[in-house]
Scaffold this active site. Structure first.
Site: not given
Length: 228
Positions: A133-134, A164
Protein backbone atom coordinates in the site's frame (compact mmCIF):
# COMPACT_ATOMS: atom_id res chain seq x y z
CA UNK A 1 18.51 -25.54 18.79
CA UNK A 2 18.38 -23.63 15.52
CA UNK A 3 17.17 -20.05 15.84
CA UNK A 4 14.09 -19.27 13.80
CA UNK A 5 14.55 -16.65 11.08
CA UNK A 6 13.07 -13.24 11.82
CA UNK A 7 11.08 -10.78 9.73
CA UNK A 8 11.05 -7.12 10.72
CA UNK A 9 7.75 -5.27 10.27
CA UNK A 10 8.68 -1.62 9.80
CA UNK A 11 6.26 1.27 10.24
CA UNK A 12 5.71 4.99 10.29
CA UNK A 13 5.74 7.15 13.41
CA UNK A 14 3.81 9.99 11.74
CA UNK A 15 0.31 10.59 13.10
CA UNK A 16 -1.29 13.46 11.12
CA UNK A 17 -2.44 13.85 7.51
CA UNK A 18 -0.57 16.98 6.52
CA UNK A 19 -2.23 20.20 7.67
CA UNK A 20 -5.69 18.65 7.95
CA UNK A 21 -5.35 17.72 11.61
CA UNK A 22 -6.84 14.32 10.82
CA UNK A 23 -5.15 11.40 12.59
CA UNK A 24 -3.31 8.72 10.70
CA UNK A 25 -0.46 6.30 11.30
CA UNK A 26 0.34 2.73 10.38
CA UNK A 27 -2.64 0.80 9.00
CA UNK A 28 -3.29 -1.97 11.50
CA UNK A 29 -4.71 -4.57 9.06
CA UNK A 30 -1.44 -4.30 7.12
CA UNK A 31 0.39 -5.23 10.31
CA UNK A 32 -1.97 -7.81 11.78
CA UNK A 33 -2.65 -9.85 8.64
CA UNK A 34 1.02 -10.19 7.60
CA UNK A 35 1.97 -10.91 11.20
CA UNK A 36 -0.29 -13.96 11.23
CA UNK A 37 1.05 -15.17 7.88
CA UNK A 38 4.65 -14.85 9.06
CA UNK A 39 4.10 -16.57 12.41
CA UNK A 40 2.12 -19.41 10.85
CA UNK A 41 5.00 -19.94 8.42
CA UNK A 42 7.44 -20.33 11.31
CA UNK A 43 9.05 -16.90 11.44
CA UNK A 44 9.70 -14.76 14.46
CA UNK A 45 8.47 -11.18 13.99
CA UNK A 46 9.83 -7.96 15.43
CA UNK A 47 8.49 -4.43 15.11
CA UNK A 48 10.30 -1.21 14.30
CA UNK A 49 9.20 2.34 13.61
CA UNK A 50 10.92 5.57 12.67
CA UNK A 51 11.05 6.98 16.21
CA UNK A 52 10.57 3.73 18.11
CA UNK A 53 8.15 3.11 20.95
CA UNK A 54 4.44 3.63 20.52
CA UNK A 55 3.16 3.31 16.93
CA UNK A 56 0.27 5.56 15.83
CA UNK A 57 -2.40 3.36 14.29
CA UNK A 58 -5.08 3.78 11.65
CA UNK A 59 -7.61 1.21 10.50
CA UNK A 60 -8.30 -0.08 14.00
CA UNK A 61 -11.36 -2.07 12.99
CA UNK A 62 -12.40 -5.13 14.97
CA UNK A 63 -14.57 -6.33 12.09
CA UNK A 64 -11.30 -7.43 10.46
CA UNK A 65 -10.65 -10.81 12.11
CA UNK A 66 -6.86 -10.51 12.18
CA UNK A 67 -7.15 -7.05 13.74
CA UNK A 68 -9.45 -8.33 16.48
CA UNK A 69 -7.08 -11.20 17.25
CA UNK A 70 -4.12 -8.82 17.32
CA UNK A 71 -5.84 -6.38 19.67
CA UNK A 72 -6.96 -9.19 21.98
CA UNK A 73 -3.34 -10.28 22.50
CA UNK A 74 -2.15 -7.80 25.13
CA UNK A 75 1.45 -8.97 25.00
CA UNK A 76 1.51 -8.58 21.23
CA UNK A 77 0.09 -5.05 21.40
CA UNK A 78 2.68 -4.21 24.06
CA UNK A 79 5.45 -5.49 21.77
CA UNK A 80 4.15 -3.35 18.92
CA UNK A 81 4.19 -0.24 21.11
CA UNK A 82 7.71 -1.02 22.27
CA UNK A 83 8.91 -0.92 18.66
CA UNK A 84 12.60 -0.60 17.88
CA UNK A 85 13.67 2.83 16.63
CA UNK A 86 14.92 2.65 13.05
CA UNK A 87 18.33 3.97 14.16
CA UNK A 88 18.72 0.88 16.39
CA UNK A 89 17.83 -1.73 13.78
CA UNK A 90 20.56 -4.31 13.16
CA UNK A 91 19.85 -5.46 9.60
CA UNK A 92 22.04 -8.56 9.95
CA UNK A 93 19.37 -10.08 12.21
CA UNK A 94 16.59 -10.24 9.62
CA UNK A 95 15.68 -12.48 6.72
CA UNK A 96 13.39 -9.74 5.41
CA UNK A 97 12.02 -6.30 6.12
CA UNK A 98 8.32 -5.64 5.50
CA UNK A 99 7.00 -2.08 5.37
CA UNK A 100 3.37 -1.75 6.41
CA UNK A 101 1.37 1.10 4.93
CA UNK A 102 -0.95 3.72 6.30
CA UNK A 103 -0.94 7.33 5.13
CA UNK A 104 1.57 8.31 7.81
CA UNK A 105 4.17 6.40 5.80
CA UNK A 106 4.12 9.11 3.16
CA UNK A 107 5.63 11.71 5.50
CA UNK A 108 8.45 10.02 7.39
CA UNK A 109 9.43 6.73 5.74
CA UNK A 110 10.86 8.24 2.52
CA UNK A 111 13.20 10.53 4.46
CA UNK A 112 14.39 8.12 7.14
CA UNK A 113 18.09 7.35 6.53
CA UNK A 114 18.21 4.51 9.06
CA UNK A 115 15.47 2.50 7.36
CA UNK A 116 17.07 3.29 4.01
CA UNK A 117 20.39 1.84 5.18
CA UNK A 118 18.74 -1.19 6.76
CA UNK A 119 16.73 -1.90 3.63
CA UNK A 120 19.75 -1.69 1.34
CA UNK A 121 21.80 -3.85 3.70
CA UNK A 122 19.18 -6.59 3.98
CA UNK A 123 18.72 -6.65 0.22
CA UNK A 124 22.40 -6.63 -0.66
CA UNK A 125 23.28 -9.51 1.61
CA UNK A 126 20.58 -11.68 0.02
CA UNK A 127 17.56 -10.93 2.16
CA UNK A 128 14.16 -9.81 0.92
CA UNK A 129 12.38 -6.46 0.98
CA UNK A 130 8.59 -6.21 1.00
CA UNK A 131 6.07 -3.39 1.28
CA UNK A 132 2.34 -2.89 0.84
CA UNK A 133 0.00 0.00 0.00
CA UNK A 134 1.81 3.19 1.16
CA UNK A 135 4.67 1.08 2.55
CA UNK A 136 6.62 1.36 -0.74
CA UNK A 137 7.09 5.03 0.18
CA UNK A 138 10.00 3.68 2.25
CA UNK A 139 11.67 2.52 -0.96
CA UNK A 140 11.61 5.66 -3.08
CA UNK A 141 14.97 6.96 -1.81
CA UNK A 142 16.76 3.67 -1.09
CA UNK A 143 20.02 3.36 -2.99
CA UNK A 144 22.29 0.36 -3.24
CA UNK A 145 26.06 0.41 -2.77
CA UNK A 146 26.66 1.14 -6.45
CA UNK A 147 24.40 4.20 -6.28
CA UNK A 148 21.46 2.68 -8.14
CA UNK A 149 17.95 3.22 -6.81
CA UNK A 150 16.61 -0.03 -5.39
CA UNK A 151 13.40 0.31 -7.41
CA UNK A 152 15.05 1.27 -10.71
CA UNK A 153 14.15 -1.25 -13.38
CA UNK A 154 11.96 -3.19 -10.95
CA UNK A 155 8.34 -4.18 -11.29
CA UNK A 156 6.48 -2.65 -8.36
CA UNK A 157 2.93 -2.47 -7.05
CA UNK A 158 1.86 0.30 -4.68
CA UNK A 159 -1.08 2.51 -3.75
CA UNK A 160 -2.05 4.08 -7.06
CA UNK A 161 -2.58 7.71 -7.95
CA UNK A 162 -6.20 6.85 -8.80
CA UNK A 163 -6.72 5.31 -5.36
CA UNK A 164 -5.22 8.41 -3.75
CA UNK A 165 -7.66 10.57 -5.71
CA UNK A 166 -10.52 8.26 -4.77
CA UNK A 167 -9.88 8.89 -1.06
CA UNK A 168 -9.46 12.63 -1.82
CA UNK A 169 -5.97 12.81 -0.35
CA UNK A 170 -4.04 13.42 -3.55
CA UNK A 171 -3.63 17.08 -2.58
CA UNK A 172 -2.81 16.26 1.04
CA UNK A 173 0.00 13.73 0.76
CA UNK A 174 3.45 15.21 0.09
CA UNK A 175 3.75 13.31 -3.19
CA UNK A 176 1.91 10.74 -5.28
CA UNK A 177 3.48 7.35 -4.64
CA UNK A 178 2.81 5.71 -7.99
CA UNK A 179 4.12 8.69 -9.95
CA UNK A 180 7.22 9.00 -7.78
CA UNK A 181 8.10 5.32 -8.11
CA UNK A 182 7.82 5.70 -11.87
CA UNK A 183 10.15 8.68 -11.70
CA UNK A 184 12.66 6.48 -9.86
CA UNK A 185 12.60 4.05 -12.77
CA UNK A 186 10.12 1.47 -11.51
CA UNK A 187 7.60 -0.25 -13.74
CA UNK A 188 4.22 -0.10 -11.95
CA UNK A 189 1.62 -2.84 -12.26
CA UNK A 190 -1.91 -2.14 -11.06
CA UNK A 191 -5.27 -3.73 -10.43
CA UNK A 192 -8.64 -1.93 -10.43
CA UNK A 193 -9.29 0.22 -7.38
CA UNK A 194 -9.16 -1.70 -4.08
CA UNK A 195 -8.46 -5.04 -5.76
CA UNK A 196 -5.39 -7.02 -4.62
CA UNK A 197 -2.23 -6.85 -6.72
CA UNK A 198 1.18 -8.27 -5.84
CA UNK A 199 4.43 -7.83 -7.73
CA UNK A 200 7.48 -10.04 -7.16
CA UNK A 201 10.75 -8.97 -8.76
CA UNK A 202 13.71 -11.02 -7.58
CA UNK A 203 13.83 -10.33 -3.80
CA UNK A 204 11.46 -7.36 -3.87
CA UNK A 205 7.79 -8.04 -3.06
CA UNK A 206 5.21 -5.25 -3.17
CA UNK A 207 1.44 -4.87 -3.05
CA UNK A 208 -1.05 -2.22 -4.10
CA UNK A 209 -3.50 -1.65 -1.24
CA UNK A 210 -4.91 -3.06 2.01
CA UNK A 211 -6.47 -6.01 0.16
CA UNK A 212 -2.94 -6.95 -0.89
CA UNK A 213 -1.47 -7.18 2.63
CA UNK A 214 -1.94 -10.90 3.27
CA UNK A 215 -1.13 -11.82 -0.36
CA UNK A 216 2.14 -9.87 -0.15
CA UNK A 217 3.00 -11.63 3.09
CA UNK A 218 2.30 -15.03 1.55
CA UNK A 219 4.38 -14.15 -1.52
CA UNK A 220 7.23 -13.10 0.76
CA UNK A 221 7.04 -16.38 2.68
CA UNK A 222 7.10 -18.32 -0.60
CA UNK A 223 10.11 -16.34 -1.76
CA UNK A 224 12.01 -16.89 1.47
CA UNK A 225 11.21 -20.63 1.38
CA UNK A 226 13.17 -20.91 -1.86
CA UNK A 227 16.22 -19.40 -0.15
CA UNK A 228 16.26 -21.36 3.13
Amino acid sequence: MTQRPTILIAMTSHDRKGDTGEPTGAYLPEIAEPYEVFVEAGYDVEFASVRGGRVPLDGVDRSVPAVARFLDDERLVARLHASIASRDVDPSRYAAIFFAGGHGAMWDLPEDPSFQRATASIYERGGAVAAVCHGPAALVNVRLADGRALVAGRTISAFTDDEERAVQLDRVVPFLLESTLRERGASIVTAPLWQPRVAVDERLVTGQNPASAAPVARALVELLATRR
